[in-house]
Design a protein around this motif. Structure first.
Motif, PDB file in Angstrom:
ATOM      1  N   VAL A 425      17.384 -35.016  46.097  1.00 15.17           N
ATOM      2  CA  VAL A 425      16.481 -35.993  45.488  1.00 15.17           C
ATOM      3  C   VAL A 425      15.260 -36.212  46.373  1.00 15.17           C
ATOM      4  O   VAL A 425      14.108 -36.209  45.902  1.00 15.17           O
ATOM      5  N   LEU A 426      15.491 -36.378  47.677  1.00 13.65           N
ATOM      6  CA  LEU A 426      14.376 -36.542  48.611  1.00 13.65           C
ATOM      7  C   LEU A 426      13.504 -35.290  48.652  1.00 13.65           C
ATOM      8  O   LEU A 426      12.277 -35.380  48.697  1.00 13.65           O
ATOM      9  N   CYS A 427      14.148 -34.125  48.608  1.00  7.19           N
ATOM     10  CA  CYS A 427      13.392 -32.867  48.610  1.00  7.19           C
ATOM     11  C   CYS A 427      12.515 -32.757  47.369  1.00  7.19           C
ATOM     12  O   CYS A 427      11.358 -32.328  47.444  1.00  7.19           O
ATOM     13  N   LEU A 428      13.066 -33.148  46.205  1.00  4.12           N
ATOM     14  CA  LEU A 428      12.280 -33.098  44.972  1.00  4.12           C
ATOM     15  C   LEU A 428      11.118 -34.074  45.031  1.00  4.12           C
ATOM     16  O   LEU A 428       9.999 -33.750  44.590  1.00  4.12           O
ATOM     17  N   LEU A 429      11.353 -35.247  45.611  1.00  6.16           N
ATOM     18  CA  LEU A 429      10.282 -36.233  45.747  1.00  6.16           C
ATOM     19  C   LEU A 429       9.176 -35.708  46.654  1.00  6.16           C
ATOM     20  O   LEU A 429       7.984 -35.768  46.306  1.00  6.16           O
ATOM     21  N   PHE A 430       9.539 -35.179  47.823  1.00  2.39           N
ATOM     22  CA  PHE A 430       8.546 -34.626  48.748  1.00  2.39           C
ATOM     23  C   PHE A 430       7.860 -33.399  48.148  1.00  2.39           C
ATOM     24  O   PHE A 430       6.682 -33.134  48.421  1.00  2.39           O
ATOM     25  N   PHE A 431       8.597 -32.639  47.347  1.00  6.25           N
ATOM     26  CA  PHE A 431       8.024 -31.477  46.668  1.00  6.25           C
ATOM     27  C   PHE A 431       6.869 -31.901  45.774  1.00  6.25           C
ATOM     28  O   PHE A 431       5.776 -31.314  45.820  1.00  6.25           O
ATOM     29  N   PHE A 432       7.080 -32.930  44.952  1.00  3.42           N
ATOM     30  CA  PHE A 432       6.008 -33.388  44.064  1.00  3.42           C
ATOM     31  C   PHE A 432       4.847 -33.985  44.860  1.00  3.42           C
ATOM     32  O   PHE A 432       3.676 -33.769  44.503  1.00  3.42           O
ATOM     33  N   ILE A 433       5.134 -34.716  45.910  1.00  4.13           N
ATOM     34  CA  ILE A 433       4.065 -35.275  46.739  1.00  4.13           C
ATOM     35  C   ILE A 433       3.213 -34.157  47.337  1.00  4.13           C
ATOM     36  O   ILE A 433       1.971 -34.217  47.330  1.00  4.13           O
ATOM     37  N   ASN A 434       3.868 -33.128  47.849  1.00  2.00           N
ATOM     38  CA  ASN A 434       3.162 -31.991  48.438  1.00  2.00           C
ATOM     39  C   ASN A 434       2.298 -31.273  47.407  1.00  2.00           C
ATOM     40  O   ASN A 434       1.125 -30.936  47.677  1.00  2.00           O
ATOM     41  N   GLU A 435       2.841 -31.051  46.217  1.00  2.00           N
ATOM     42  CA  GLU A 435       2.098 -30.326  45.192  1.00  2.00           C
ATOM     43  C   GLU A 435       0.936 -31.155  44.647  1.00  2.00           C
ATOM     44  O   GLU A 435      -0.155 -30.635  44.425  1.00  2.00           O
ATOM     45  N   PHE A 436       1.159 -32.449  44.432  1.00  2.00           N
ATOM     46  CA  PHE A 436       0.078 -33.302  43.950  1.00  2.00           C
ATOM     47  C   PHE A 436      -1.061 -33.377  44.973  1.00  2.00           C
ATOM     48  O   PHE A 436      -2.238 -33.325  44.602  1.00  2.00           O
ATOM     49  N   SER A 437      -0.717 -33.503  46.239  1.00  2.00           N
ATOM     50  CA  SER A 437      -1.753 -33.574  47.280  1.00  2.00           C
ATOM     51  C   SER A 437      -2.560 -32.282  47.333  1.00  2.00           C
ATOM     52  O   SER A 437      -3.779 -32.307  47.521  1.00  2.00           O
ATOM     53  N   LYS A 438      -1.883 -31.142  47.132  1.00  2.00           N
ATOM     54  CA  LYS A 438      -2.577 -29.850  47.133  1.00  2.00           C
ATOM     55  C   LYS A 438      -3.525 -29.743  45.941  1.00  2.00           C
ATOM     56  O   LYS A 438      -4.686 -29.322  46.087  1.00  2.00           O
ATOM     57  N   ALA A 439      -3.045 -30.112  44.753  1.00  3.15           N
ATOM     58  CA  ALA A 439      -3.878 -30.027  43.552  1.00  3.15           C
ATOM     59  C   ALA A 439      -5.075 -30.972  43.638  1.00  3.15           C
ATOM     60  O   ALA A 439      -6.192 -30.617  43.234  1.00  3.15           O
ATOM     61  N   LEU A 440      -4.861 -32.176  44.191  1.00  2.00           N
ATOM     62  CA  LEU A 440      -5.961 -33.126  44.341  1.00  2.00           C
ATOM     63  C   LEU A 440      -6.958 -32.666  45.398  1.00  2.00           C
ATOM     64  O   LEU A 440      -8.174 -32.824  45.235  1.00  2.00           O
TER      65      LEU A 440
END
Length: 489
Positions: A425-440
């Motif tokens: 769950v934590l990995c999935l949360l950090f995964f989305f944070i990482n991807e959103f930051s990259k796209a932004l």
């Protein structure tokens, strides 16, 4: 070496990627074959195999996905049902294989990436037409024989409505995943493809309108909401609101998106006990709620514009904090309403059933907070009910729910927690944070739109544990990362 690279990329890898891209809306067997083929193409690139593996481990995204997979594998050790656990692990293997195979696509040109996007759009266009025709023939839409078909046993509605506006449009693909594909195709048409001539712009408008109507037929409230809310947010950030047409288009889109989302939520709310799952706006109490929702979204839109025009420098921070507070208040309200409901008197519909799933998932998690129950043991028998009721004790989750049936939390975060504990769950949360930051960071609108839709989808279903979801999603975010690097070069 350059000649080998050109032959490998242009004549082996790229055709494989074209076939894989075109296969997403097709029956799942095609996508499975081409996914395996892509991994085989990755293996035969022996000269760059070591470098590709190094490239794989250098990406934080891939490491997070790998830890998710390892957590699920570990959960097999304390799963009693090894057969079901193995089945779940096979489904989760793309978490490793797809990003690893896509490392070999790092030499794709921007032109090839653009072709892959067009292939996907036209694949969705053609398959959607074929599916509609197939369904029309199957249910007797064109010859009128649907009038003589029996009423659906699952939803007490006419045979026509049940097949065309609620259930699977075709047995080949689930309506919700097809909705995700079509929404992404709309994003490609609006934000990525360049339409230079008047004829191509007219064609673009017709395709967008066609896809939007098709999305209504598929009745996914989550995907429709994600599509319209993202486009509205994009216009809000882009427009200066110094021209009248900025206001007209912005509020028109808000009204249209609210109308579509409200109606689809009503369809979900009506449920199987109303008779016909088409709302005719004949219930005053529901009509009042629709009116209030319109007033609310218009006021929110107006407040957002005022914030942008008056607090120019920090309006994004102020607006973001306001939305976060509103979301937390809404979550607390929904949680309280779910906990206080009387299950004996609760109306059985799509929304109440999903609320039941979430509530029971949280109760299971409280009993197994660290390691979960094991990927093979996510079953209804985990839910404590009066055993004297037999199979009927799980009736609030659907008539087909049995003790040995797989418990679907309809939430990817909760599902990972139940299966393997807090780590994935934590990995999935950090995964989305990482991807959103990259796209932004790189202002990649298409990348951001896909992330936004898929993230919301994870709150209403389990797309990371379904091949149609995880392969599609990981393929395109890997492709977008390659596109970003090529643009930088």
């Amino acid at each position: 070496m350059p000649a080998f690279k050109s032959i490998y990329t242009d004549y082996i890898l790229f055709p494989t990627l074209v076939l894989l891209t075109a296969s997403f809306p097709l029956p799942i067997a095609y996508n499975s074959v081409f996914t395996i083929l892509l991994f085989m193409v990755f293996i035969i690139d022996l000269r760059n195999l070591k470098n590709n593996i190094r490239l794989y481990f250098s990406n934080p995204r891939n490491v997070l996905l790998l830890v998710m997979l390892l957590s699920l594998i570990l959960s097999m050790a304390y799963s009693d049902d090894k057969k079901l656990a193995m089945k779940g692990m096979i489904t989760a293997m793309p978490l490793l294989s797809l990003p690893l195979a896509m490392t070999t696509a790092s030499k794709l040109s921007l032109r090839q990436i653009a072709i892959l996007k067009k292939v996907f759009v036209f694949s969705c266009l053609i398959t959607s037409m074929i599916y509609f025709i197939q369904t029309g023939i199957r249910i007797g839409l064109f010859d009128g024989s649907y009038k003589f078909q029996p009423v659906s046993t699952a939803y007490q509605s006419s045979y026509l409505v049940y097949n065309l506006t609620y259930h699977h449009l075709t047995p080949s693909i689930h309506a919700v995943f097809f909705s995700l594909y079509i929404a992404f195709a709309v994003f490609i048409l609006l934000f990525d493809l360049q339409w230079k001539t008047r004829l191509t712009r007219i064609s673009q408008g017709i395709m967008v309108l066609y896809f939007l109507i098709y999305l209504i037929l598929l009745t996914s409230a989550t995907i429709n909401f994600a599509l319209y809310s993202f486009i509205i947010a994009y216009l809000y950030l882009k427009y200066s609101f110094k021209k009248l047409w900025h206001y007209l288009l912005f509020f028109a889109l808000i009204a249209f998106g609210a109308a579509i989302t409200d109606y689809l939520l009503l369809v979900k709310y009506i449920g199987p006990d109303i008779g016909d799952i088409v709302y005719r706006f004949d219930t005053p109490s529901i009509n009042q709620k629709i009116l209030l929702s319109y007033v609310a979204v218009i006021l929110v839109g107006a407040a957002a514009i005022i914030i942008k025009l008056t607090i120019r420098k920090n309006y994004k921070l102020v607006l973001g904090c306001s939305l976060l507070i509103a979301a937390l208040v809404g979550l607390i309200y929904l949680t309280k309403a779910t906990n206080n409901r009387n299950s004996g008197d609760a109306k059985l519909n799509n929304i109440s059933v999903r609320a039941n799933y979430s509530a029971e998932a949280l109760r299971i998690i409280k009993k197994h907070p660290v390691f979960g129950v094991g990927i093979g043991d996510k079953k209804y028998k985990l839910i404590e009910r009066n055993l004297e009721l037999g199979d009927q004790r799980y009736l609030e989750f659907g008539a087909d729910s049995k003790p040995e049936g797989v418990f679907n939390a309809h939430n990817q975060f909760l599902d990972f927690w139940i299966a393997a504990g807090i780590v994935p769950v934590l990995c999935l949360l950090f995964f989305f944070i990482n991807e959103f930051s990259k796209a932004l960071r790189y202002r990649h609108i298409l990348y951001l739109g896909l992330l936004y839709c898929f993230c919301l989808f994870c709150f209403t279903d389990m797309p990371m544990m379904v091949q149609r979801g995880v392969v599609f999603f990981l393929f395109f975010i890997c492709l977008f990362e390659i596109e970003i690097k090529q643009n930088i070069k």
